[in-house]
Structures are given as C-alpha cells and as structure tokens.
Design an enzyme around this catalytic site. Structure first.
Site, short mmCIF file in Angstrom:
data_model
loop_
_atom_site.label_atom_id
_atom_site.label_comp_id
_atom_site.label_asym_id
_atom_site.label_seq_id
_atom_site.Cartn_x
_atom_site.Cartn_y
_atom_site.Cartn_z
N GLY A 56 0.86 -1.19 0.00
CA GLY A 56 0.00 0.00 0.00
C GLY A 56 0.88 1.22 0.00
CB CYS A 83 5.37 -4.07 0.19
SG CYS A 83 6.12 -2.47 -0.11
CE1 TYR A 84 1.50 1.13 5.64
CE2 TYR A 84 -0.17 -0.59 5.87
CZ TYR A 84 0.37 0.63 6.27
OH TYR A 84 -0.20 1.33 7.30
CG HIS A 170 5.83 -5.62 -4.46
ND1 HIS A 170 4.57 -5.41 -3.97
CD2 HIS A 170 6.55 -4.52 -4.12
CE1 HIS A 170 4.51 -4.24 -3.36
NE2 HIS A 170 5.71 -3.68 -3.43
CD GLU A 172 2.72 -8.13 -5.28
OE1 GLU A 172 3.49 -8.85 -4.62
OE2 GLU A 172 2.48 -6.94 -4.99
CG ASP A 228 -16.74 -9.30 -19.54
OD1 ASP A 228 -15.79 -10.06 -19.78
OD2 ASP A 228 -16.60 -8.12 -19.17
CE LYS A 367 -12.40 -8.85 -20.40
NZ LYS A 367 -13.67 -8.11 -20.53
#
Ligand code: XMP
Length: 512
Positions: A56, A83-84, A170, A172, A228, A367
């Site tokens: 964050g 991280c945060y 990170h 991710e 979608d 998505k």
C-alpha cells in the site's frame, strides 16, 4: 458461492491486492480481497486458510496509517505480509520501521539468510522487485531474519512457530524471479491449502448454483458479442438450456461481420435461443443529423433499452437477467480512490432498476479467468480475445453526422486495421486497435491521374491494463505502411491515413 477453501487478501490501497489475488488464483487457490477496515471477526468469519496483507502507499509511521484489527494475528492462521503488510506486522508486533537514507526501487538482488519454510527450495540469491519508502529496522520478538538485499538489511522475516512471514519485495510481480514459488510455499506448505480452484471445476459449481437459483423460471440475457456477456450466457445456457433466451439488439454500428458472427456462434454452435433484433435502420433514422457525441450516446443507450425491454415483454415467466459483472467491479477497495467507476461507459448496458433478479455468474472472476472459462466452455478464440468495444459502436467513431456511406467506409477501414494487425502477430500485444473517421475532414489527393477530394481515416492503437490510462502502440513502420496502403487502395472514398500518437491522458482511447 460456497468455496471449499479461501485465502483472504487484506487490501491496504494502491493496486497491489488485485495482482496478488490473481497470482494466488493462478496457483489454484480461491481468494477474496477485503479492505483493511474490516474487523477481525468479519475476516475470520470467512474461515480463511491463510491471510495475506498487501502492499500500500502509506507509511506505518504516519498518523493516519491504515491499520488492521490485531486480533487476526492471534487467530493461529498463517499470515504473509507483503511490503506495507510486512511493515505493519513488524510495527504492530513490537518491531520498528523507519525511512532509510537510500530508498530501494525496482530490481534488486535478494540474499537468503537462514532457512524457513517460505523459502524452502528457493535459490540463495535471486532477483526481486522492490518498491517502498520505509523498511524494517528492528524485528519483533520471535522473528528471525530470512533475507536481505544490498540496500535493505531486513528484507524478509519469519516466525515459523506462529506461521507468520513477511517480505519487503513484491512476490506478485513478474520481475520477482521466484515470486510464484514463494507464494506456493506459503499456500501449500505453510497454509496447507488443497488447491483445486480452476475454471474446469468452476463450471460444475457455477452450473449447480445457477440451477438452484433459477429453478423452473425463465432467464433473459442481453448479448453484445463481447467476452463477458458471451461467457456468462454460455455458462447459464449450460446450466438451464432453453430456459435462457438471449436478446441481441443489433443497432447497426457493429464492425464488419460481427453481427453474423454473434448469430452464428450462439445459434449454430451453441444451439441457444437467440432473438436477433435487427434495428439498424431504426437506429440510423434516430441518429440522422446527430453530430454531438453525448447525444449519440444517449440516443443509442435509451433506444437499446427500449428494444431490449420490448423483446423481454414478449417472453413469459422471465424472472432473471444475466449480467457479466466481473470481480474487479465488485471488490471493495482499501482506498476510496482505487475504485473508479466510469459512469459514461455503460452505454449499451441495461439499467439497474429493471424488474428482474440478477444472475451474475462471473462476479467472482478476474478477466483472465473469464477468458479461461470461455475456453473451457468452447467459445471461439475470436470471441475470447475480442478487444473492448464501446456500446454505441462505430456511431461514436464517426466524428460528425452518421450516414450509411460513412459507416461503410469506416467498417471497411476498420476491418483492414484489424486484419493487418492480426496478420502481423501483434493482436494480443494491443489493448485496442481500430479506425476512426473524422468526417469533417476532406482533403485533396491524387489517385491514378485523378485529383480526389476524400476522407481521412485515423488509426488508433493503444496498450493499457484497464482502459483508465493508455499509451499509444509503437508499430513497426512496415505495419503502418501496410494499413495505409491497403486502406487507400481498398476503401473507396479515402485518400489519406494518419496514426494517432497521443496517450491517455491527455487524449481518450476513443475519438468521439
Ligand atoms: P475512453 O475513450 O474514455 O475509453 O478512453 C476507455 C475505454 O472504455 C471503452 N468505452 C466504452 N465501453 N460502453 C462500453 O462498454 C461505452 O459506451 C464505452 N465508451 C468507451 C473504450 O472503448 C475504452 O476501452
């Protein structure tokens, strides 16, 4: 929907939480994002197998720093702080966080110190992605150092006994070489998740749920040909067959061959009940003389709803409406600013107050998962990889008055743009690519021995991750050249082609 196991990602703002969630799901584990303001009781009520605290933008030492209800640390559930999230864990449990003289951003080498389950089987040295202002300068009691980088002495810590882990980098992001391996260690070795979240399994669960929800009632779906709504419709059809009627309101502003493709896919390939409302003439009449883009949007939007409603009224016993809402639209964010919904972008959608109950079978999906689900359901790649397309279609890509002649020119030019891009293998690198027709511009050209006074076609192609900002695509010259030559040769009425080299901001993606 009931899930066998769930991991909770606590969102501290920024855009980190959604990326972490996508990675966790790619590992085959279902997860949800909750904002940090949720109480520990609410989080624990979900019965999570593990909790991940996201990054964050804040500093834990700021007076209004986002905090979490510390009861979650006492619950005996494995926790990973990123991280945060790392700084918060350390700060809350008695360590210290400070702003170092030199901040570390971007690529860094991470060196493992000591052994623990989070880094089990990982390299002693590996590339990681750092992005932070503060760092941990004193670990809380019970924690030991797991690794450092050149500028950050405490880049990862662990408390094996309490199953609490924290990393400053990170995992991710793709730049962290062993990020996925680290997440897998956390999910499977530490939190003992079973995995099993996949679109293949999701189909069965969703089908079951839809059947229970709908029972013997009828369902309606507005089909646009977009990813979608197509995936949602096919999924619902798989569950309830002919209880579903799809309505395809064709306003006549679709791209070349698109209406035919929609009809062919859903009637011939999937045997679905499809009402094709060919309202192109009616829409064209309504828009005659309309040049102002907002007026075009409003006229199309309102008539789209009327046309849909007229068809719905003809059907009996319809209680449900299918909507292709996705997870990013429903996730409650950790910060107010991250949840930006573009109100002007729902033209071509249906109002919230229609007298139907909603079926939203994609509500929990990202998505990329929707695309995977579409593949699982056998939808053609053209539908699955379709670029975003505005509800009002080509009507807003003609700048000025819409006439059948102009529509025809734009449709042909647009087809060439897409065709050349597909043939050059660039289609999947581009968020959106299309042609526009600024109809007020006519200019002199020369074709053969003749002077011409014809239209200019604009080419627009951008990269983007969510349409909120965008960068113009850097084409190889040969590709632009091919588009330009083909458009002037094949589309009568065009003698000039230009490429739009503005990003968003200051421009928008569409010209309108
Ligand atoms: P702009 O032009 O504002 O567009 O940069 C951002 C993204 O939104 C799409 N767009 C729409 N999508 N209905 C939609 O479903 C609409 O009315 C609409 N208008 C714009 C646009 O194509 C781009 O992807």
């Amino acid at each position: 929907m009931e899930h066998q196991e769930i991991v909770i990602i606590v969102d501290f703002g920024g855009q980190y939480a959604q990326l972490i969630a996508r990675r966790v799901r790619e590992c085959g584990v279902y997860c949800e994002i909750l904002p940090y303001v949720k109480s520990a009781d609410e989080i624990l009520a979900k019965n999570p197998k593990a909790i991940i605290l996201s990054g964050g933008p804040s500093s834990v030492n700021a007076p209004d720093a986002p905090k979490i209800d510390n009861k979650i640390f006492e619950a005996g559930i494995p926790v990973l702080g990123i991280c945060y999230g790392m700084q918060l864990i350390c700060n809350e449990l008695g360590g210290k966080v400070a702003r170092p003289a030199k901040r570390e951003y971007g690529h860094a080498m991470f060196y493992l110190d000591g052994e623990n389950s989070l880094f089990d089987g990982l390299s002693k040295e590996s590339a990681v992605w750092m992005s932070h202002g503060d760092s941990v300068v004193e670990m809380p009691k019970g924690f030991s150092l797991a690794g450092h980088t050149d500028l950050t002495p405490t880049a990862a810590v662990a408390n094996e006994e309490r199953k609490m882990y924290a990393v400053q980098f990170h995992p991710e992001v793709v730049h962290t070489e062993e990020g996925t391996a680290l997440l897998k260690n956390f999910l499977f070795k530490i939190a003992r998740c079973d995995g099993g979240w996949s679109m293949e399994n999701y189909v069965d669960i969703a089908v079951q749920n839809i059947r229970e929800q709908v029972d013997s009632d009828n369902v309606i779906c507005a089909l646009s040909g977009g990813v979608d709504s197509s995936v949602a419709a096919v999924l619902v059809h798989k569950a309830i067959g002919d209880q579903l009627t799809c309505v395809f309101v064709d306003h006549g502003f679709l791209r070349l061959g698109e209406a035919e493709q929609v009809v062919d896919t859903f009637t011939n390939k999937f045997n679905m009940k499809l009402v094709h409302v060919d309202a192109s003439k009616h829409f064209m009449d309504l828009l005659s003389g309309v040049t102002e883009p907002e007026k075009k949007r409003k006229t199309i939007g309102a008539e789209f709803i009327n046309a849909f409603q007229r068809e719905a009224n003809k059907l009996s016993n319809v209680k449900f409406l299918v909507q292709g809402t996705l997870y990013p639209d429903v996730v409650e964010s950790g910060t107010a600013t991250a949840a930006t919904i573009k109100s002007h972008h729902n033209v071509g959608g249906l109002p919230k107050d229609m007298k139907f109950k909603l079926i939203e079978p994609l509500r929990e999906l990202f998505k990329d998962e929707v695309r995977q689900l579409g593949r699982e359901l056998g939808l053609p790649e053209e539908v699955i990889n379709r670029q975003p397309f505005p509800g009002p279609g080509l009507a807003i890509r003609i700048i000025g008055d819409i006439t059948p002649e102009r529509l025809d020119i734009l449709r042909k030019a647009d087809f060439i743009v897409r065709d050349v891009i597909k043939q050059s293998g660039l289609y999947n690198d581009i968020w959106q690519s299309f042609a526009v027709l600024p109809a007020a511009i006519r200019s002199v050209g020369v074709q053969g021995d003749e002077r011409t006074y014809d239209y200019t076609v604009g080419i627009r192609a951008v990269t983007s991750s969510d349409g909120m900002t965008a960068d113009y695509f850097r084409f190889p010259w040969e590709v632009l050249d091919e588009m330009s030559r083909r458009i002037c040769n094949e589309v009568k009425g065009v003698n000039r082609v230009v490429y739009d080299i503005t990003s968003k901001p200051p421009s928008t993606i569409e010209w309108e």
